[in-house]
Design a protein around this motif. Structure first.
Motif, PDB file in Angstrom:
ATOM      1  N   SER A   7       7.795   1.598  -3.557  1.00  0.00           N
ATOM      2  CA  SER A   7       8.972   0.748  -3.404  1.00  0.00           C
ATOM      3  C   SER A   7       8.689  -0.648  -3.954  1.00  0.00           C
ATOM      4  O   SER A   7       7.533  -1.087  -3.958  1.00  0.00           O
ATOM      5  CB  SER A   7       9.381   0.662  -1.929  1.00  0.00           C
ATOM      6  N   PRO A   8       9.744  -1.331  -4.459  1.00  0.00           N
ATOM      7  CA  PRO A   8      11.072  -0.784  -4.683  1.00  0.00           C
ATOM      8  C   PRO A   8      11.079   0.137  -5.901  1.00  0.00           C
ATOM      9  O   PRO A   8      10.148   0.122  -6.693  1.00  0.00           O
ATOM     10  CB  PRO A   8      11.908  -2.041  -4.958  1.00  0.00           C
ATOM     11  N   PRO A   9      12.099   0.962  -6.082  1.00  0.00           N
ATOM     12  CA  PRO A   9      12.169   1.823  -7.266  1.00  0.00           C
ATOM     13  C   PRO A   9      12.435   1.029  -8.541  1.00  0.00           C
ATOM     14  O   PRO A   9      11.944   1.402  -9.606  1.00  0.00           O
ATOM     15  CB  PRO A   9      13.322   2.792  -6.971  1.00  0.00           C
ATOM     16  N   ASP A  10      13.196  -0.045  -8.418  1.00  0.00           N
ATOM     17  CA  ASP A  10      13.517  -0.884  -9.572  1.00  0.00           C
ATOM     18  C   ASP A  10      13.401  -2.345  -9.167  1.00  0.00           C
ATOM     19  O   ASP A  10      13.733  -2.709  -8.039  1.00  0.00           O
ATOM     20  CB  ASP A  10      14.933  -0.598 -10.077  1.00  0.00           C
ATOM     21  N   LEU A  11      12.978  -3.177 -10.130  1.00  0.00           N
ATOM     22  CA  LEU A  11      12.785  -4.596  -9.859  1.00  0.00           C
ATOM     23  C   LEU A  11      13.049  -5.379 -11.136  1.00  0.00           C
ATOM     24  O   LEU A  11      12.520  -5.024 -12.195  1.00  0.00           O
ATOM     25  CB  LEU A  11      11.352  -4.825  -9.386  1.00  0.00           C
ATOM     26  N   ILE A  12      13.879  -6.405 -11.010  1.00  0.00           N
ATOM     27  CA  ILE A  12      14.144  -7.302 -12.146  1.00  0.00           C
ATOM     28  C   ILE A  12      13.679  -8.693 -11.757  1.00  0.00           C
ATOM     29  O   ILE A  12      14.094  -9.216 -10.710  1.00  0.00           O
ATOM     30  CB  ILE A  12      15.636  -7.318 -12.528  1.00  0.00           C
ATOM     31  N   LEU A  13      12.825  -9.294 -12.578  1.00  0.00           N
ATOM     32  CA  LEU A  13      12.278 -10.618 -12.308  1.00  0.00           C
ATOM     33  C   LEU A  13      12.502 -11.541 -13.493  1.00  0.00           C
ATOM     34  O   LEU A  13      12.530 -11.076 -14.644  1.00  0.00           O
ATOM     35  CB  LEU A  13      10.767 -10.536 -12.066  1.00  0.00           C
ATOM     36  N   GLN A  14      12.598 -12.822 -13.175  1.00  0.00           N
ATOM     37  CA  GLN A  14      12.559 -13.807 -14.255  1.00  0.00           C
ATOM     38  C   GLN A  14      11.106 -14.131 -14.553  1.00  0.00           C
ATOM     39  O   GLN A  14      10.241 -14.121 -13.647  1.00  0.00           O
ATOM     40  CB  GLN A  14      13.291 -15.081 -13.836  1.00  0.00           C
ATOM     41  N   GLU A  15      10.834 -14.434 -15.787  1.00  0.00           N
ATOM     42  CA  GLU A  15       9.474 -14.776 -16.185  1.00  0.00           C
ATOM     43  C   GLU A  15       8.951 -15.909 -15.303  1.00  0.00           C
ATOM     44  O   GLU A  15       9.662 -16.867 -15.007  1.00  0.00           O
ATOM     45  CB  GLU A  15       9.458 -15.214 -17.656  1.00  0.00           C
ATOM     46  N   GLY A  16       7.719 -15.755 -14.825  1.00  0.00           N
ATOM     47  CA  GLY A  16       7.103 -16.751 -13.968  1.00  0.00           C
ATOM     48  C   GLY A  16       7.161 -16.425 -12.494  1.00  0.00           C
ATOM     49  O   GLY A  16       6.434 -17.027 -11.696  1.00  0.00           O
ATOM     50  N   ALA A  17       8.012 -15.457 -12.119  1.00  0.00           N
ATOM     51  CA  ALA A  17       8.142 -15.087 -10.704  1.00  0.00           C
ATOM     52  C   ALA A  17       6.979 -14.204 -10.270  1.00  0.00           C
ATOM     53  O   ALA A  17       6.277 -13.600 -11.100  1.00  0.00           O
ATOM     54  CB  ALA A  17       9.470 -14.372 -10.471  1.00  0.00           C
ATOM     55  N   ASN A  18       6.805 -14.126  -8.947  1.00  0.00           N
ATOM     56  CA  ASN A  18       5.781 -13.265  -8.359  1.00  0.00           C
ATOM     57  C   ASN A  18       6.441 -12.043  -7.734  1.00  0.00           C
ATOM     58  O   ASN A  18       7.625 -12.073  -7.381  1.00  0.00           O
ATOM     59  CB  ASN A  18       5.003 -14.013  -7.269  1.00  0.00           C
TER      60      ASN A  18
END
Lengths: 110, 114
Positions: free
Chosen positions: A7-18
């Protein structure tokens, strides 16, 4: 057989995030490995971590074998981190007979 | 230091045909295992070869067979191809021993069965 859920199955992050990715498994394991599969299908071994904590650059992993879970931490994410992250476990002493988890698909955007 | 190499990279076959995929392990490794990865899923273990013998096998029919050569390279053969055999086939190598060797994967062979 052993069940390996991520988990999670999908994840969208902005560059620089943890981010923190989780892997739960249903039975005792002899070893656990984390892999990154890039968009071209190449599967790269990140960590061999049956227990304890390891760090490699921006990535670190912790496995708590007694509680049957492992965590993968990604800090200061980059677009090249995009892809699918798999944890995989081995249970019967055959080092190369891994059961893979369901995967976490990560997309890092600018 | 060459990693795990697989050939061919892509292959298109017709139902009922037979296919052979090839793998050379990472330098210093003598154990080879094969995995099948269907679209959108994690890899599934097919079998492992060590000392030219099949040592472990996953839940795959006898249509899937393999071989390991004295130089540790390996082949995966699939007979009587079905549409459902379309997948990415991954070869991995590791050091001998029990439970303490990370797996190194090749780039895979993408098989399409029409």
């Amino acid at each position: 057989g052993i069940q390996v859920e991520q988990s999670p199955p999908d994840l969208i992050l902005q560059e620089g995030a943890n981010s923190t990715l989780r892997c739960n498994f249903s039975d005792s394991v002899n070893n656990l490995q984390w892999f990154h599969q890039n968009p071209w299908g190449q599967l790269i071994n990140l960590f061999y971590i049956p227990s304890g904590t390891k760090q490699n650059g921006r990535l670190s992993a912790t496995t708590v074998a007694t509680e049957r879970y492992s965590l993968l931490y990604i800090s200061s994410s980059q677009t090249t981190d995009s892809g699918v992250y798999f944890c995989a476990v081995e249970t019967d002493g055959t080092a190369s007979k891994l059961t893979f988890g369901t995967g976490t698909r990560l997309q890092v955007t600018l | 230091d060459a990693g795990v190499t697989q050939s061919p990279t892509h292959l298109i076959k017709t139902r009922g045909q037979q296919v052979t995929l090839r793998c050379s392990p990472k330098s210093g490794h003598d154990t080879v295992s094969w995995y099948q990865q269907a679209l959108g899923q994690g890899p599934q273990f097919i079998f492992q070869y060590y000392e030219e013998e099949e040592r472990q096998r996953g839940n795959f029919p006898d249509r899937f067979s393999g071989h390991q050569f004295p130089n540790y390279s390996s082949e995966l053969n699939v007979n009587a191809l079905l549409l459902g055999d379309s997948a990415l086939y991954l070869c991995a190598s590791s050091l001998p021993g029990v439970g303490n060797s990370p797996l190194h994967f090749g780039n895979g062979t993408r098989l399409t069965v029409t």
